[in-house]
Motif scaffolding. Structure first.
Motif, short mmCIF file in Angstrom:
data_model
loop_
_atom_site.label_atom_id
_atom_site.label_comp_id
_atom_site.label_asym_id
_atom_site.label_seq_id
_atom_site.Cartn_x
_atom_site.Cartn_y
_atom_site.Cartn_z
N ILE A 1 0.88 -1.17 0.00
CA ILE A 1 0.00 0.00 0.00
C ILE A 1 0.91 1.22 0.00
O ILE A 1 1.78 1.34 0.85
N VAL A 2 0.71 2.07 -1.00
CA VAL A 2 1.56 3.26 -1.05
C VAL A 2 0.90 4.34 -0.21
O VAL A 2 -0.19 4.80 -0.50
N TYR A 3 1.56 4.72 0.88
CA TYR A 3 1.00 5.73 1.77
C TYR A 3 1.48 7.11 1.34
O TYR A 3 2.64 7.43 1.43
N LYS B 1 1.27 11.30 1.76
CA LYS B 1 1.06 12.21 2.88
C LYS B 1 -0.41 12.64 2.90
O LYS B 1 -0.98 13.04 1.90
N LEU B 2 -1.02 12.53 4.06
CA LEU B 2 -2.47 12.74 4.16
C LEU B 2 -2.86 14.15 4.59
O LEU B 2 -3.96 14.60 4.31
N LEU B 3 -1.96 14.84 5.30
CA LEU B 3 -2.32 16.14 5.87
C LEU B 3 -1.74 17.27 5.02
O LEU B 3 -0.63 17.18 4.51
N TYR C 1 -3.28 23.81 7.13
CA TYR C 1 -3.19 23.67 8.59
C TYR C 1 -2.63 24.96 9.20
O TYR C 1 -3.17 25.51 10.15
N HIS C 2 -1.54 25.46 8.63
CA HIS C 2 -0.90 26.64 9.21
C HIS C 2 -1.73 27.91 9.00
O HIS C 2 -1.63 28.85 9.79
N ARG D 1 -5.03 28.00 9.07
CA ARG D 1 -6.24 27.90 9.91
C ARG D 1 -6.01 28.53 11.29
O ARG D 1 -4.93 28.38 11.87
N GLU E 1 -11.81 23.34 4.03
CA GLU E 1 -10.50 23.17 3.43
C GLU E 1 -10.18 24.43 2.62
O GLU E 1 -10.38 24.50 1.42
N GLU F 1 -2.23 9.29 10.54
CA GLU F 1 -1.15 10.28 10.48
C GLU F 1 -1.58 11.52 11.25
O GLU F 1 -2.72 11.96 11.11
N ASP G 1 -4.16 17.90 13.81
CA ASP G 1 -5.03 17.21 12.85
C ASP G 1 -4.66 15.74 12.86
O ASP G 1 -3.49 15.38 13.04
N ALA H 1 -5.32 12.29 10.45
CA ALA H 1 -5.90 11.66 9.25
C ALA H 1 -5.99 10.16 9.49
O ALA H 1 -5.08 9.56 10.07
N ILE I 1 -10.32 13.20 8.01
CA ILE I 1 -9.38 14.03 8.79
C ILE I 1 -10.18 14.67 9.91
O ILE I 1 -11.25 15.24 9.67
N ARG J 1 -13.82 15.70 8.28
CA ARG J 1 -14.20 15.84 6.88
C ARG J 1 -13.48 14.78 6.07
O ARG J 1 -12.54 14.16 6.53
N ASN K 1 -11.13 12.99 3.47
CA ASN K 1 -9.72 13.21 3.16
C ASN K 1 -9.53 13.22 1.64
O ASN K 1 -9.74 12.21 1.00
#
Lengths: 255, 207
Positions: free
Chosen positions: A23-25, A27-29, A34-35, A37, A241, B129, B156, B158, B172, B205, B207
């Motif tokens: 499974i190729v992970y 980056k999710l975030l 984020y910064h 917000r 988002e 994550e 956060d 995920a 997330i 929400r 992802n």
């Protein structure tokens, strides 16, 4: 030759299966969002007081301090083509020019917590208002100043002239008082002095004190600020988002 | 001469105060960093506990190790007040939300149960994550008693659940954790005892 072809085919199939088993992970975030917000109310204070800046702003621009306040507004409520936008700009300029700060220890900001609860076996909604109160050197706590809700606005189920404590009740040691509190509770207000009003906040405290009311959660939280002369503004957490997200000013009223 | 002496004394007093003020400032930032590090330890362990590549026994061991990070190891306890009054406090709570019901209120689960549920998730693989420690947002420290402080750390998280190698659920969630810090004076200097409290989930929400 056939065997060689077969071996190659098996190897290729094996490699394909191996790849799909891995499974190729990715980056999710999203760091940028984020910064940008406004993640905590404390962070809202820091940005409002110009101790921190929105990461997308160009700090070399003359207008960046005003821009930093403007991006604290919810863009959906204060769009540039909206009649509220000029008021937001005027407000931002006032903050910067007058060097107005908001502080946690101020008594002029209020939390407005819309709560969900259970009154006996019934689901109920109501609102609590809270303020910060000092409790010693550099120590604070939140206190409940007011409760609002239909369940605290006591109204008798019905009213009737015949619902009364009889004029002779004093001769029987007021034994009728037992009846009026045991036979039908929710017409008790028929027996009160008409000049006495029930206070919703006291009703809230009484219900909790006697184990009749529980709060199961806070379903909406806003903060109202009155520190800026001539204005009242309200913030709430707007999650999306987008570079404009988090604790933002969604309401501004000029007094 | 007298003026020079007076100025020198005033300067020395000023430097002394600056030293004290600076050390208080350094301590606050140091404590905030320690709080974030403790939360990162929790989020890293949560990811490992959910990781199906690890054995169940390894993940159960991690569960036990993670509970130590929380107030009273996540368990219920009695809080005793002056006059012998007691309040039974329930254990630390983890709020969770789900895209399967966006109108539902966050679900409150005891941390002890939440970590067990993580071990038993019905996916073939799970990836969790969280925000890295340098980016975690830490609120100001609020003093609640002599040598006791509280703050909140925001991050956060995920979550991706897989079945047969394909992601079948992704979300997330925005989370914030209460962090309690007790400062103790020891022979070797200040010691910070940091324990995590309830975890609030503010939004979820896709992802």
């Amino acid at each position: 030759m056939k065997l060689k072809m077969l071996l190659i085919a098996i190897t290729l199939i094996g490699m394909a299966n191996y790849s799909s088993a891995q499974i190729v992970y990715e980056k999710l975030l999203n760091d940028k969002l984020y910064h940008a917000r406004v993640k905590l109310v404390d962070e809202f204070f820091n940005r409002f007081n110009l101790k921190e800046y929105h990461p997308s702003l160009d700090t070399t621009l003359e207008s960046f301090k005003t821009d930093n306040i403007i991006v604290l507004f919810d863009y959906e409520s204060f769009k540039q083509d909206n009649h509220l936008f000029p008021m937001a700009v005027e407000f931002a300029k006032k903050i910067v020019n007058s060097k107005i700060n908001i502080n946690y220890s101020d008594t002029s900001w209020t939390a407005i917590a819309k709560c969900k609860g259970r009154l006996r076996n019934t689901s109920v909604d109501f609102t609590l208002f809270l303020k910060v109160e000092p409790r010693g050197k550099d120590m604070y706590k939140w206190i409940i100043t007011r409760a609002e809700g239909e369940i605290f606005d006591l109204k008798p189920e019905f009213s009737d002239q015949r619902l009364m404590i009889l004029p002779t009740a004093h001769e029987t040691n007021f034994m009728q008082l037992s009846r009026i509190t045991q036979e039908k509770d929710n017409v008790i207000l028929n027996y009160k002095d008409k000049n006495v009003n029930t206070d919703p906040t006291s009703v809230f405290f009484s219900l909790v004190h006697y184990g009749l009311l529980d709060i199961t959660g806070v379903i909406d939280l806003q903060f109202e600020f009155r520190q800026v002369p001539g204005y009242v503004f309200t913030i709430k957490n707007i999650d999306r988002e987008h570079l404009n997200a988090g604790w933002l000013i969604y309401k501004l009223v000029k007094k | 001469m007298k003026t020079k002496l007076l100025l020198t004394v005033l300067l020395l007093i000023g430097i002394a105060h600056l030293g004290v003020a600076q050390s208080n400032f350094v301590n606050n930032e140091k404590l905030k960093l320690r709080a974030a590090q403790k939360v990162k330890e929790m989020t890293d362990n949560v990811a490992r506990i959910a990781d199906k590549n690890r054995s169940v026994s390894a993940r159960q061991y991690l569960r036990t190790k993670t509970l130590v990070l929380f107030i009273n190891k996540g368990e219920a306890f009695k809080e005793v007040y002056d006059g012998g009054f007691e309040i039974q406090r329930e254990g630390v709570v983890m709020e969770t939300t789900s895209l399967r019901c966006t109108t539902c209120d966050p679900k409150k689960t005891l941390m002890t149960k939440y970590l067990t549920n993580l071990i038993n998730l019905n996916y073939s693989q799970v990836k969790i994550e969280s925000t890295d420690v340098a980016s975690m947002e830490v609120s100001n420290l609020q003093k609640i008693n002599d040598n006791e402080y509280v703050c909140v750390v925001y991050f956060d998280q995920a979550f991706v659940g897989y079945r047969d190698g394909r992601p079948v659920y992704k979300d997330i969630t925005r989370k914030s954790v209460e962090v309690h810090i007790v400062v103790e004076e020891t022979i070797d200097g200040k010691e910070y005892i940091i324990r995590l409290g309830d975890v609030h989930a503010s939004d979820t929400r896709a992802n």
